[in-house]
Motif scaffolding. Structure first.
Motif, PDB file in Angstrom:
ATOM      1  N   MET A 279       7.131 -15.143   0.781  1.00  0.00           N
ATOM      2  CA  MET A 279       8.416 -14.452   0.618  1.00  0.00           C
ATOM      3  C   MET A 279       8.242 -12.941   0.742  1.00  0.00           C
ATOM      4  N   LEU A 280       7.179 -12.415   0.123  1.00  0.00           N
ATOM      5  CA  LEU A 280       6.943 -10.973   0.174  1.00  0.00           C
ATOM      6  C   LEU A 280       6.509 -10.537   1.566  1.00  0.00           C
ATOM      7  N   ASP A 281       5.688 -11.356   2.246  1.00  0.00           N
ATOM      8  CA  ASP A 281       5.278 -11.032   3.619  1.00  0.00           C
ATOM      9  C   ASP A 281       6.486 -10.941   4.537  1.00  0.00           C
ATOM     10  N   GLN A 282       7.416 -11.905   4.394  1.00  0.00           N
ATOM     11  CA  GLN A 282       8.614 -11.913   5.242  1.00  0.00           C
ATOM     12  C   GLN A 282       9.495 -10.702   4.934  1.00  0.00           C
ATOM     13  N   TRP A 283       9.564 -10.334   3.665  1.00  0.00           N
ATOM     14  CA  TRP A 283      10.362  -9.161   3.265  1.00  0.00           C
ATOM     15  C   TRP A 283       9.848  -7.906   3.957  1.00  0.00           C
ATOM     16  N   PHE A 290      13.515  -3.856  11.099  1.00  0.00           N
ATOM     17  CA  PHE A 290      14.808  -3.159  11.127  1.00  0.00           C
ATOM     18  C   PHE A 290      14.689  -1.688  10.679  1.00  0.00           C
ATOM     19  N   ARG A 291      13.433  -1.212  10.575  1.00  0.00           N
ATOM     20  CA  ARG A 291      13.160   0.187  10.238  1.00  0.00           C
ATOM     21  C   ARG A 291      13.852   0.594   8.931  1.00  0.00           C
ATOM     22  N   ASP A 292      13.784  -0.298   7.973  1.00  0.00           N
ATOM     23  CA  ASP A 292      14.357  -0.055   6.644  1.00  0.00           C
ATOM     24  C   ASP A 292      13.216   0.396   5.730  1.00  0.00           C
ATOM     25  N   ASP A 293      12.986   1.724   5.676  1.00  0.00           N
ATOM     26  CA  ASP A 293      11.853   2.261   4.927  1.00  0.00           C
ATOM     27  C   ASP A 293      11.931   1.944   3.439  1.00  0.00           C
ATOM     28  N   PHE A 294      13.123   1.946   2.888  1.00  0.00           N
ATOM     29  CA  PHE A 294      13.267   1.710   1.461  1.00  0.00           C
ATOM     30  C   PHE A 294      12.820   0.296   1.109  1.00  0.00           C
ATOM     31  N   ASN A 295      13.327  -0.692   1.823  1.00  0.00           N
ATOM     32  CA  ASN A 295      12.939  -2.069   1.534  1.00  0.00           C
ATOM     33  C   ASN A 295      11.478  -2.314   1.884  1.00  0.00           C
ATOM     34  N   ALA A 296      10.969  -1.613   2.896  1.00  0.00           N
ATOM     35  CA  ALA A 296       9.545  -1.735   3.213  1.00  0.00           C
ATOM     36  C   ALA A 296       8.704  -1.253   2.033  1.00  0.00           C
ATOM     37  N   SER A 297       9.151  -0.164   1.394  1.00  0.00           N
ATOM     38  CA  SER A 297       8.432   0.347   0.222  1.00  0.00           C
ATOM     39  C   SER A 297       8.489  -0.646  -0.933  1.00  0.00           C
ATOM     40  N   LEU A 298       9.688  -1.221  -1.166  1.00  0.00           N
ATOM     41  CA  LEU A 298       9.815  -2.210  -2.237  1.00  0.00           C
ATOM     42  C   LEU A 298       8.904  -3.413  -1.994  1.00  0.00           C
ATOM     43  N   ALA A 299       8.863  -3.854  -0.731  1.00  0.00           N
ATOM     44  CA  ALA A 299       8.028  -5.011  -0.394  1.00  0.00           C
ATOM     45  C   ALA A 299       6.549  -4.691  -0.594  1.00  0.00           C
ATOM     46  N   ARG A 300       6.113  -3.481  -0.162  1.00  0.00           N
ATOM     47  CA  ARG A 300       4.711  -3.097  -0.343  1.00  0.00           C
ATOM     48  C   ARG A 300       4.353  -3.040  -1.824  1.00  0.00           C
ATOM     49  N   ASN A 301       5.269  -2.507  -2.640  1.00  0.00           N
ATOM     50  CA  ASN A 301       5.001  -2.425  -4.076  1.00  0.00           C
ATOM     51  C   ASN A 301       4.814  -3.817  -4.679  1.00  0.00           C
ATOM     52  N   ALA A 302       5.677  -4.751  -4.252  1.00  0.00           N
ATOM     53  CA  ALA A 302       5.566  -6.121  -4.758  1.00  0.00           C
ATOM     54  C   ALA A 302       4.274  -6.773  -4.279  1.00  0.00           C
ATOM     55  N   LEU A 303       3.917  -6.545  -3.007  1.00  0.00           N
ATOM     56  CA  LEU A 303       2.662  -7.105  -2.472  1.00  0.00           C
ATOM     57  C   LEU A 303       1.449  -6.501  -3.182  1.00  0.00           C
ATOM     58  N   ALA A 304       1.535  -5.196  -3.472  1.00  0.00           N
ATOM     59  CA  ALA A 304       0.425  -4.544  -4.185  1.00  0.00           C
ATOM     60  C   ALA A 304       0.250  -5.160  -5.567  1.00  0.00           C
ATOM     61  N   ALA A 305       1.365  -5.436  -6.243  1.00  0.00           N
ATOM     62  CA  ALA A 305       1.284  -6.070  -7.560  1.00  0.00           C
ATOM     63  C   ALA A 305       0.669  -7.463  -7.461  1.00  0.00           C
ATOM     64  N   LEU A 306       1.066  -8.215  -6.399  1.00  0.00           N
ATOM     65  CA  LEU A 306       0.513  -9.555  -6.190  1.00  0.00           C
ATOM     66  C   LEU A 306      -0.989  -9.472  -5.921  1.00  0.00           C
ATOM     67  N   ASP A 307      -1.386  -8.545  -5.026  1.00  0.00           N
ATOM     68  CA  ASP A 307      -2.812  -8.391  -4.715  1.00  0.00           C
ATOM     69  C   ASP A 307      -3.606  -7.963  -5.943  1.00  0.00           C
TER      70      ASP A 307
END
Length: 589
Positions: A279-283, A290-307
């Motif tokens: 789910m996080l990878d797809q996000w 779609f060049r949505d920097d804000f959501n890209a940042s949110l997704a990276r933060n969630a992936l970082a927490a998972l990692d």
């Protein structure tokens, strides 16, 4: 600009279908009418566009002012003030760098006052909606929420349906967004739920999209409050509300990824790492597509927490580094703090103390900035509440004063004669009292003058008697030659020389009378002569009265040489030069 265009046009119930087809005079007549049901027209009948603004401010406003001058109307004046308030800080005068112009606030506060005088809660609520949207336009979300709350409080006193559901839906949605921005997540959930409950059932696509944004804000707020189950429920509702894939492909794809990504982040909090990963990878993939920097940042933060939780520290470190650079660049203190905190913890676990300490310091700095923002927001909210309460108190006081003024005018017509009589009686009584006081004062003055004159005469008589006694002694001294023997003459002379014309008792009486004539004399000489003795005090007094050395010696029962020595000591105490006059100094006391 849309907010006032929508409110002004729809609040007067304009029946036109195009901005260009406005009939100015007809619209002014509708604005000037006391039409309580016009707010139901809030659903715009006119497509709001840039062409509406020049008409409102370049055509309608001047025409309304001209009409108001010939046909004064408080209702029309309220609408004019609303237009003037917007023109001062919006339209051609909008500048996001500047603050709201004072003229805008002054105009709307005056509109509020007129609404109170007219007892028109419909217009009063609309003016508070105007104030709210003006604050929203300049990003002052604390005041925005407070003004909207006051507008809803007023509207709650009105009949059901006075304001359409669409207005409540939009305003509560705005409050939800503002509360989330201010980190008031519980309030964001509350207002988001109120907005959803107010959503019109018209099937309007714009309202459906707005519902998706609301569900996202509510779900994100639950996530911030560490309520993963409630957050997941919101995002599942959001997925069910998405429009069909065939109608809006890009919107559908992005928001599906956003909803699933947030569900995945909540699963990380619950420890379901395997379900969260795809789910996080797809996000992240969709946000980058779609060049949505804000959501890209949110997704990276969630992936970082998972990692981090799965001990893939290098991957987590890389994601947080990217997030940190992005957050610093866009000045997002919250996400910069989260990234710095995560990196500091990884470097600590990797036993790299310098880097851990560096990012820990960075995290502290961004956290301080974040807390300062939250505290400042709270302070702004308090200030706005205080200002609003002061305005409310002032208006209520003005209304009360106006009501009392009308009652007083009626009472004055009945009681004016009685008040005049009472006033005349009081005046006469006061005049008699003043005359009596004046008479008493004159009598006291005359008594004081008589007493002073009597004391002066007694002093003069005392001095005269003193001089007469002195002359008598001198004549007796001259007759000593008639004595039969030298011894007899010496005995008479010694007896006269020791005779005191001014006894202690006489001095006490004399001093009392003298003080009545010259009240400040003895205090003055005590100041001028340091440590003056009682005998010196008598000496100075007799010098003041103009007695010569021989007269003083006879009066005090001392020799002329003693008088000379006493005068010398007085001159020393004053530090007088040889040419200085002791008499002049004493007479000046």
């Amino acid at each position: 600009m849309r907010w006032l265009v929508m409110i002004i046009i729809t609040s007067v119930g304009c029946p036109f279908t195009q901005a260009q087809s406005f009939n100015t005079q007809e619209l002014i007549s509708i604005m000037a009418s006391d039409h309580a049901g016009h707010a139901q027209e809030e659903v715009a009948k006119i497509p709001v566009s840039g062409s509406s603004e020049p008409f409102l401010f370049d055509t309608l406003l001047p025409a309304a002012i001209a009409y108001q001058q010939k046909h004064p109307s408080r209702i029309l004046q309220i609408h004019i003030l609303r237009l003037q308030a917007n023109a001062a800080s919006n339209y051609r005068n909008f500048d996001p760098v500047r603050r709201i112009q004072p003229a805008s606030i002054i105009c709307l506060e005056e509109a509020v006052r007129l609404c109170y005088e007219e007892k028109n809660d419909v217009l009063l609520a609309e003016v508070f909606f105007d104030l709210a949207e003006l604050y929203n336009l300049y990003g002052r979300f604390e005041e925005y929420m407070i003004m909207l709350s006051r507008a809803f409080d007023i509207s709650s006193r009105l009949e059901a349906g006075t304001f359409p559901l669409s207005l409540r839906y939009n305003k509560y949605g705005g409050m939800c967004k503002a509360a989330y921005y201010l980190h008031s997540y519980a309030e964001a959930i509350q207002y988001g739920r109120l907005a959803l409950a107010s959503k019109p059932s018209s099937g309007d696509t714009e309202n459906d999209i707005g519902e998706i944004y609301l569900l996202d804000l509510i779900g994100a707020s639950h996530k911030k409050l560490n309520q993963p189950d409630s957050s997941i429920s919101c995002y599942e509702q959001l997925l069910a509300k998405l429009p069909p894939f065939t109608n809006r492909r890009d919107f559908h794809v992005l928001w599906t990824a956003i909803a699933n990504g947030n569900i995945g982040e909540n699963k990380v909090y619950k420890g379901d790492y395997a379900a969260a990963q795809p789910m996080l990878d797809q996000w992240l993939q969709s946000a980058l597509e779609f060049r949505d920097d804000f959501n890209a940042s949110l997704a990276r933060n969630a992936l970082a927490a998972l990692d981090f939780h799965t001990k893939r520290f290098d991957a987590a470190l890389e994601s947080w580094k990217q997030n940190f650079r992005w957050a610093v660049n866009v000045r997002n203190n919250e996400y910069a703090f989260n990234a710095a905190k995560g990196m500091a913890e990884i470097y600590r676990l990797k036993k790299i103390p310098d880097s851990a300490y560096h990012y820990l310091e960075q995290a502290a700095l961004f956290n301080d900035s974040l807390q300062s923002f939250i505290s400042q927001s709270g302070l702004q909210s308090v200030k706005a509440n205080v200002k609003l309460d002061e305005l409310q108190y002032s208006l209520e006081k003005s209304t009360l004063l106006l009501r009392e003024e009308k009652q007083q005018k009626l009472q004055i017509l009945v009681t004016v004669a009685l008040l005049a009589i009472i006033g005349l009686l009081l005046y006469n009584r006061k005049r008699l009292q003043m005359r009596s006081k004046l008479q008493q004062t004159r009598e006291r003055q005359l008594a004081a003058e008589r007493e002073t004159n009597e004391a002066r005469n007694q002093v003069d008589e005392f001095i005269q008697r003193l001089k007469e006694k002195n002359d008598l002694i001198e004549s007796l001294k001259l007759n000593l030659t008639a004595a039969e023997s030298l011894k007899e003459r010496q005995d008479i002379y010694d007896h006269l020389s020791s005779y005191t014309l001014m006894t202690d008792t006489e001095w006490i009486i004399f001093k009392d009378r003298f003080t009545r004539v010259h009240p400040s004399f003895f205090s003055n000489i005590a100041t001028r002569f340091s440590k003056i003795t009682p005998s010196e005090e008598r000496m100075v007094t007799l010098i003041f009265l103009g007695l010569n050395k021989l007269q003083i010696s006879n009066a005090l029962g001392i020799s002329p040489d003693s008088v000379t020595r006493s005068r010398h000591r007085l001159r020393q105490k004053l530090g007088l030069a040889k040419d200085d006059s002791l008499e002049e100094i004493i007479l000046s006391c």
